[in-house]
Design an enzyme around this catalytic site. Structure first.
Site, PDB file in Angstrom:
ATOM      1  N   HIS A 163      59.405  19.718  98.384  1.00 41.52           N
ATOM      2  CA  HIS A 163      59.473  18.651  97.365  1.00 41.52           C
ATOM      3  C   HIS A 163      60.765  18.812  96.547  1.00 41.52           C
ATOM      4  O   HIS A 163      60.744  19.020  95.334  1.00 41.52           O
ATOM      5  CB  HIS A 163      58.223  18.821  96.491  1.00 41.52           C
ATOM      6  CG  HIS A 163      57.893  17.736  95.526  1.00 41.52           C
ATOM      7  ND1 HIS A 163      58.758  17.272  94.561  1.00 41.52           N
ATOM      8  CD2 HIS A 163      56.749  17.027  95.364  1.00 41.52           C
ATOM      9  CE1 HIS A 163      58.151  16.345  93.838  1.00 41.52           C
ATOM     10  NE2 HIS A 163      56.934  16.173  94.303  1.00 41.52           N
ATOM     11  N   GLU A 265      62.160  14.346  99.523  1.00 42.82           N
ATOM     12  CA  GLU A 265      61.240  15.375 100.004  1.00 42.82           C
ATOM     13  C   GLU A 265      61.019  15.296 101.516  1.00 42.82           C
ATOM     14  O   GLU A 265      60.777  14.213 102.052  1.00 42.82           O
ATOM     15  CB  GLU A 265      59.899  15.213  99.277  1.00 42.82           C
ATOM     16  CG  GLU A 265      60.088  15.140  97.756  1.00 42.82           C
ATOM     17  CD  GLU A 265      58.861  14.609  97.020  1.00 42.82           C
ATOM     18  OE1 GLU A 265      57.742  14.784  97.521  1.00 42.82           O
ATOM     19  OE2 GLU A 265      59.032  14.023  95.939  1.00 42.82           O
TER      20      GLU A 265
HETATM   21  O1  TA6 Z   1      56.181  13.526  95.508  1.00 42.00           O
HETATM   22  C1  TA6 Z   1      55.936  12.588  94.528  1.00 42.00           C
HETATM   23  C2  TA6 Z   1      54.731  13.007  93.727  1.00 42.00           C
HETATM   24  O2  TA6 Z   1      53.609  13.131  94.551  1.00 42.00           O
HETATM   25  C3  TA6 Z   1      54.538  11.963  92.604  1.00 42.00           C
HETATM   26  O3  TA6 Z   1      53.426  11.133  92.802  1.00 42.00           O
HETATM   27  C4  TA6 Z   1      54.543  12.765  91.340  1.00 42.00           C
HETATM   28  O4  TA6 Z   1      53.344  12.870  90.701  1.00 42.00           O
HETATM   29  C5  TA6 Z   1      55.195  14.067  91.766  1.00 42.00           C
HETATM   30  O5  TA6 Z   1      54.946  14.269  93.109  1.00 42.00           O
HETATM   31  C6  TA6 Z   1      54.974  15.323  90.950  1.00 42.00           C
HETATM   32  O6  TA6 Z   1      53.704  15.848  91.076  1.00 42.00           O
HETATM   33  P1  TA6 Z   1      53.259  17.081  90.175  1.00 42.00           P
HETATM   34  O7  TA6 Z   1      51.891  17.445  90.644  1.00 42.00           O
HETATM   35  O8  TA6 Z   1      54.261  18.187  90.410  1.00 42.00           O
HETATM   36  O9  TA6 Z   1      53.302  16.603  88.752  1.00 42.00           O
END
Ligand code: TA6
Length: 295
Positions: A163, A265
């Site tokens: 990510h 990602e």
């Molecule tokens: O990859 C995008 C995502 O899934 C978004 O929906 C957003 O919430 C982000 O990741 C961050 O997630 P987190 O659980 O680290 O706050």
């Protein structure tokens, strides 16, 4: 992040040492080609700075390094699922303590390998035996490979992501190409949409691109560079920026944080935890992302 300023706990070699921030141990790599930091908490790359450049990786100024929550920024390892299809969100790998398995160095760069295996905490969340290796190759480029092995007697399924939070000079001026033109929009109840391949953001975005090009480009006129992202083993690429409202809702991001980051990602996307890629007992799989720059 200034890795040089962190107190050293152990020097492991000419290039590799263990340093500490709050309760978090970080493998610090200082090499002629680049410096890098990898947190043992989460198996999480927190910095990659080629010698002639500013960091390619964005870390939140408000990230918590006390082991209570996943680090905001860097390259969280989302595994064995991606997003909120299970609990905890994005799986447990990013909040587990990993171990340093190996480090090697040469004139070409440094390779650091971290490991994580099933333990009582992971088994309480996901009842399977597994082994993860995170290989981080630091040179002019950064190669991050998440290698997973099914150590169970049953098949299991996984999804997940590397990510990556990329660092940009100003999100309003940055553009991306190569995400492709078909995406699932998380902001429209997972609606399947079509759109242009070249993007310049003006608002929050949270999309799963299902047909990304082999090479994604992030053009940054402010830092005068283009970051190239090459993913392998993925079935999609996610693009995320929370914008002001999202940043304000997160305790570990400052209100301005969204202006200098963009997540691109390397993702194995699945609709639920019983879907995704299946690994039979003994089988292995690799999910990879490589970051490089062009001027
Ligand atoms: O990859 C995008 C995502 O899934 C978004 O929906 C957003 O919430 C982000 O990741 C961050 O997630 P987190 O659980 O680290 O706050």
């Amino acid at each position: 992040m200034d890795l040089h300023a962190l107190p050293t706990l152990t020097n492991l070699s000419h290039c590799v040492s263990i340093v500490e921030r709050e309760n978090t141990k970080i493998v610090r790599v200082i090499h002629d080609k680049a410096t890098a930091g990898i947190s043992l908490y989460g198996g999480h790359v927190i910095s990659f700075q080629p010698s002639d450049q500013t960091d390619l990786i964005w870390m939140s100024d408000a990230a918590k390094f006390d082991g209570t929550t996943a680090l905001r920024g860097g390259i969280p390892v989302c595994w064995p699922w991606f997003a909120r299809i299970g609990s905890p969100s994005h799986g447990f790998a990013r909040t587990q303590e990993w171990t340093l398995v190996e480090h090697r160095e040469s004139e070409a760069g440094v390779v650091v390998t971290l490991g994580l295996t099933a333990n009582p905490e992971t088994l309480a969340i996901w009842p399977y035996q597994f082994s993860l290796r995170l290989h981080v190759a630091i040179s002019d480029t950064l190669e991050v490979t998440l290698e997973m092995t099914n150590e169970d007697e049953r098949a299991w399924h996984f999804s997940g992501a590397l990510h990556t939070y990329l660092h940009v000079g100003d999100i309003r001026q940055a553009t991306t190409t190569g995400m492709g033109n078909e995406y699932i929009d998380s902001l429209q109840n997972n609606l399947m949409c079509q759109g242009g391949d070249e993007l310049q953001l003006t608002d929050t975005i949270d999309r799963v691109y299902t047909k990304p090009a082999p090479l994604i480009h992030l053009h940054d006129p402010v830092l005068k560079r283009t970051i190239q992202v090459e993913n392998k083993g993925h079935n999609s690429a996610v693009l995320w920026n929370p914008w002001l409202q999202g940043a304000q809702s997160m305790a570990d991001m400052t209100d301005e944080g969204y202006q200098t980051m963009l997540c691109i990602e390397s993702t194995v996307h699945a609709p639920c935890i019983s879907a995704g890629i299946t690994l039979q007992p003994g089988e292995q799989y690799q999910l990879k992302t490589t970051l490089s720059t062009a001027h």
